[in-house]
Scaffold this motif. Structure first.
Motif, mmCIF file in Angstrom:
data_model
loop_
_atom_site.group_PDB
_atom_site.id
_atom_site.type_symbol
_atom_site.label_atom_id
_atom_site.label_comp_id
_atom_site.label_asym_id
_atom_site.label_seq_id
_atom_site.Cartn_x
_atom_site.Cartn_y
_atom_site.Cartn_z
ATOM 1 N N LEU A 203 0.853 -1.548 -0.075
ATOM 2 C CA LEU A 203 -0.015 0.215 -0.019
ATOM 3 C C LEU A 203 0.819 1.198 0.303
ATOM 4 O O LEU A 203 1.449 1.289 0.791
ATOM 5 C CB LEU A 203 -1.016 -0.295 0.952
ATOM 6 N N ASN A 204 0.655 1.773 -1.266
ATOM 7 C CA ASN A 204 1.287 3.557 -0.892
ATOM 8 C C ASN A 204 0.000 4.517 -1.066
ATOM 9 O O ASN A 204 -0.276 4.757 -1.817
ATOM 10 C CB ASN A 204 2.405 3.761 -1.614
ATOM 11 N N GLY A 205 0.620 5.656 -0.893
ATOM 12 C CA GLY A 205 -0.599 7.090 -0.860
ATOM 13 C C GLY A 205 -0.100 8.033 0.544
ATOM 14 O O GLY A 205 0.318 7.460 1.607
ATOM 15 N N VAL A 206 -1.139 8.042 0.478
ATOM 16 C CA VAL A 206 -0.854 9.805 1.505
ATOM 17 C C VAL A 206 -3.179 10.061 1.696
ATOM 18 O O VAL A 206 -3.721 10.269 0.339
ATOM 19 C CB VAL A 206 -0.294 10.814 0.932
ATOM 20 N N LYS A 207 -3.338 9.599 2.777
ATOM 21 C CA LYS A 207 -5.028 10.388 3.192
ATOM 22 C C LYS A 207 -4.659 11.580 3.944
ATOM 23 O O LYS A 207 -3.877 11.574 4.381
ATOM 24 C CB LYS A 207 -5.488 9.288 3.751
ATOM 25 N N THR A 208 -5.577 12.418 3.188
ATOM 26 C CA THR A 208 -6.029 13.603 4.735
ATOM 27 C C THR A 208 -7.040 13.981 5.113
ATOM 28 O O THR A 208 -8.015 13.032 4.891
ATOM 29 C CB THR A 208 -5.438 14.789 3.438
ATOM 30 N N TYR A 209 -6.800 14.617 5.928
ATOM 31 C CA TYR A 209 -8.102 14.914 6.921
ATOM 32 C C TYR A 209 -9.012 13.806 7.424
ATOM 33 O O TYR A 209 -10.510 13.806 7.471
ATOM 34 C CB TYR A 209 -9.331 15.526 6.378
ATOM 35 N N GLY A 244 5.441 1.380 8.338
ATOM 36 C CA GLY A 244 5.270 2.296 7.037
ATOM 37 C C GLY A 244 4.224 3.779 6.737
ATOM 38 O O GLY A 244 3.409 3.765 6.011
ATOM 39 N N ILE A 245 3.444 3.480 7.786
ATOM 40 C CA ILE A 245 2.994 4.245 7.829
ATOM 41 C C ILE A 245 3.332 5.306 9.053
ATOM 42 O O ILE A 245 3.378 5.080 10.715
ATOM 43 C CB ILE A 245 1.087 3.384 9.063
ATOM 44 N N ILE A 246 2.745 6.237 8.352
ATOM 45 C CA ILE A 246 3.470 7.873 9.141
ATOM 46 C C ILE A 246 2.191 8.583 10.025
ATOM 47 O O ILE A 246 1.494 8.839 8.168
ATOM 48 C CB ILE A 246 4.607 8.640 8.467
ATOM 49 N N ILE A 247 1.660 8.762 11.075
ATOM 50 C CA ILE A 247 0.900 9.959 10.940
ATOM 51 C C ILE A 247 1.067 11.318 11.167
ATOM 52 O O ILE A 247 1.738 11.095 12.513
ATOM 53 C CB ILE A 247 -0.364 9.308 12.021
ATOM 54 N N VAL A 264 -2.284 10.762 7.113
ATOM 55 C CA VAL A 264 -1.879 9.358 6.951
ATOM 56 C C VAL A 264 -1.317 9.287 6.365
ATOM 57 O O VAL A 264 -1.521 9.238 4.979
ATOM 58 C CB VAL A 264 -2.732 8.679 7.414
ATOM 59 N N ARG A 265 0.511 9.217 5.993
ATOM 60 C CA ARG A 265 1.450 8.564 4.544
ATOM 61 C C ARG A 265 1.229 7.066 5.004
ATOM 62 O O ARG A 265 1.463 6.324 6.087
ATOM 63 C CB ARG A 265 2.515 8.770 5.077
ATOM 64 N N PHE A 266 0.975 6.473 3.758
ATOM 65 C CA PHE A 266 1.633 4.400 3.794
ATOM 66 C C PHE A 266 2.712 4.584 2.847
ATOM 67 O O PHE A 266 2.922 4.551 1.603
ATOM 68 C CB PHE A 266 0.612 3.852 3.127
ATOM 69 N N GLU A 267 3.354 4.134 3.767
ATOM 70 C CA GLU A 267 4.897 4.238 2.595
ATOM 71 C C GLU A 267 5.176 2.406 2.524
ATOM 72 O O GLU A 267 5.879 1.754 3.513
ATOM 73 C CB GLU A 267 6.350 5.097 3.477
#
Ligand SMILES: Cc1cc2nc3c(=O)[nH]c(=O)nc-3n(C[C@H](O)[C@H](O)[C@H](O)COP(=O)(O)OP(=O)(O)OC[C@H]3O[C@@H](n4cnc5c(N)ncnc54)[C@H](O)[C@@H]3O)c2cc1C
Length: 580
Positions: A203-209, A244-247, A264-267
């Protein structure tokens, strides 16, 4: 004429396959069981079963006991102090968990309280009336965070995640929105790739709010599975402790300050295949299905703040003396109070009626009805909050009074879970998509006949088995029928006149959605009053309130029944194009 229609239909087919919103809704509608209440109403059919099955919350003892304990908790942790703190302390979260607030909807088999949707909505209404900010921790967890697992989870997923979720040991977020993609959720950019050995996704991507991000131990995350096919998504249960999960840090907000909202970032996060909800490609359907619950939750919250504001207005208007009399003597003040009371009734009726449609079949998607709830509730409640501050006069502007915090906390409700603009066009696009789908299945000549027949039928009287011994109620039935006939006519007209460009006709779509929302409001209150009368409950007060809503619906009809845009609407693109 036939060749014009043929060109229209080819154009429509091309458009329908390109227009994400409509085609998604068509696909979804086609794959799911459905009462399809409003779609039937447009065609002149009242689903008697749905209408007669209206009900409200039943388990009032448990609900009241929980609410009493929640009020005590807020005395211990006053919302203003939580706001100053900018979060909810761990011990308060633990106490919320101990009370069962994180497991209200979770079946008892998984350690929850197993309350049905009506009881849950009653609780949402009451806690939002007290303070939305603190309550959002368990409301977002329940209504959107874990809802995908409740509805679509396997037994193994439920055992592993619902049990700690219900206890409050694993708080959940729902992660769909991204920095570049909000309303157009079908085009999110987060990706999940299946590993070569098929054991996990990357899983890769960025989620916001993301609400609850810094309280959460779990998340339901949506990601594209196939870059060639936007919308072919997966819904994944992830644990925030994974590598790999950065909040990010909580974002500063104008309201809801004790709620956590972060990026939230998923790397390269390894997600076991067992953590996919439903089938590959089903993620977008899960995302939208879950939002039905969030929308009813927002309607319940709207009802809560509306009722609270009503009581504040009444108290203030009785005690405040101006020109030698209480200000409640003045018609302009009475109007605000009456409107709040009327809209509170309509909100409750629409929400409980929609709950019945949703719970009839958990995979059924009453998208039109839940969309109407979200739009009606949040916009009317916002007007009521404005009115309540107005009735309080200068004191309403002072921060020690409840009004400003309530307005700040509530403001976002017209934005999240689908903005007001999206809900103003979404139901009519859905309904037009439905007609287009039927249109596509017919032979060439038959298609033409189909549209003509549909248009002509929209003038025919409707035979609903709905008669009351009360003039006001019969008037409401006739008005709902007039709305329904007009909507049907406008849907057919839109398909013929605008064809592939229908998505651009937002004023037209908004007029249909507005008529439909009021039609649904009329029918919901009729269903409520019918149910009350059948149960021997008195309805005189509700009928009096309803008479105001009927007149409001009549006014809405006269301003929205036009096929073509009003002069003001037509001027907008000219003026906008010429803006310096
Ligand atoms: C406090 C808070 C909590 C949130 N919690 C969550 C959460 O838990 N999980 C989650 O996934 N998301 C969450 N969100 C995100 C929220 O759902 C989005 O902000 C919302 O969907 C709107 O997306 P956007 O902000 O990208 O606005 P945009 O989509 O960029 O919209 C900007 C404006 O354009 C309008 N617009 C867009 N398209 C159209 C159109 N076709 N026609 C007319 N107007 C249009 C919109 O109505 C809006 O007015 C949260 C947001 C906030 C502020």
């Amino acid at each position: 004429m036939i060749s014009i229609m043929y060109n229209q239909e080819q154009a429509w087919e091309r458009y329908a396959s390109r227009c994400n919103m409509i085609s998604t809704l068509c696909d979804k509608e086609g794959t799911m069981g459905s009462i399809d209440f409003m779609n039937k109403v447009y065609r002149g059919v009242l689903d008697q079963w749905a209408f007669r099955s209206y009900r409200g919350p039943g388990n009032l003892g448990t609900v009241e006991d929980l609410l009493r304990r929640y009020e005590e908790l807020l005395e211990e942790y006053p919302p203003k102090e939580l706001e100053a703190l900018g979060g909810i302390p761990d011990d308060m979260i633990k106490k919320m968990g101990g009370m069962g607030l994180f497991g209200l909807s979770v079946p008892e088999a998984y350690g929850g309280l197993g309350l049905d949707l009506w009881d849950q909505l009653k609780i949402v209404e009451a806690v939002a009336g007290l303070d939305m900010s603190a309550a959002l921790a368990f409301l977002a967890h329940l209504l959107i965070g874990i809802k995908g697992i409740e509805l679509f989870g396997t037994e193994g997923q439920k055992q592993r995640y619902l049990v700690p979720a219900a206890a409050g040991d694993m708080i959940f977020s729902y992660a769909l929105t991204e920095p570049k993609v909000g309303s157009d959720a079908r085009h999110i950019e987060t990706k999940a790739e299946l590993s070569g050995d098929g054991s996990h996704y990357v899983l890769n991507g960025v989620k916001t709010y993301i609400t609850n991000a810094n309280y959460a131990q779990g998340m339901t995350v949506f990601a594209q599975l196939d870059p060639e096919h936007p919308g072919f998504m997966g819904a994944f249960i992830i644990e925030t402790a994974w590598d790999g999960i950065i909040i990010g840090a909580d974002m500063p907000k104008m309201g809801l300050k004790s709620s956590s909202t972060a990026m939230v970032r998923f790397e390269n996060v390894r997600v076991p295949v067992e953590n996919l909800l439903g089938k590959p490609g089903y993620g977008y359907t899960i995302a939208l299905t879950v939002l039905n619950y969030g929308r009813l939750g927002l309607m319940a919250a709207s009802s809560g703040v509306t009722k609270r504001s009503y009581h504040d207005m009444r108290a203030r208007a009785q005690s405040r003396i101006q020109f030698g009399v209480p200000i409640e003597t003045f018609p302009l003040i009475q109007e605000k109070i009456v409107r709040a009371r009327v809209h509170g009734l309509v909100m409750e009726a629409m929400n409980y009626f929609s709950a019945g449609l949703l719970e009839h079949d958990t995979e059924h998607n009453p998208v039109i009805e839940t969309s109407h709830c979200k739009l009606f509730g949040t916009t009317k409640a916002w007007e009521t909050l404005y009115d309540a501050l107005q009735v309080a006069g200068g004191s309403g502007f002072i921060s020690t009074q409840p009004y400003e915090k309530r307005m700040r906390d509530f403001r976002v409700t017209t934005i999240f879970e689908g903005t007001t603009e999206i809900h103003s066009i979404y139901p009519s696009l859905f309904a037009i998509g439905r007609i287009a789908k039927e249109f596509k299945t017919r032979q060439r000549f038959d298609k033409w006949m189909y549209l003509v027949k549909e248009f002509v039928m929209s003038f025919a009287p409707m035979k609903w088995e709905l008669r009351f011994d009360d003039r006001t109620l019969n008037k409401a039935v006739r008005l709902a029928q007039s709305h329904a006939r007009t909507i049907r006519r406008m849907l057919i007209f839109g398909l013929i006149e605008y064809g592939k460009k229908i998505g651009n006709e937002e004023f037209f779509l908004r007029r249909i959605s507005t008529l439909s929302m009021y039609c649904f409001g009329l029918l919901s209150v009729l269903a409520k009053i019918s149910a009350d009368r059948s149960a021997g409950r008195r309805s005189a007060e509700d009928i009096r309130l309803f008479s105001y809503f009927i007149e409001e619906a009549r006014t809405v009809r006269s301003t929205n029944r036009h096929f073509f845009d009003a002069k003001c609407e037509r001027l907008i693109s000219d003026i906008f194009g010429a803006l310096s």
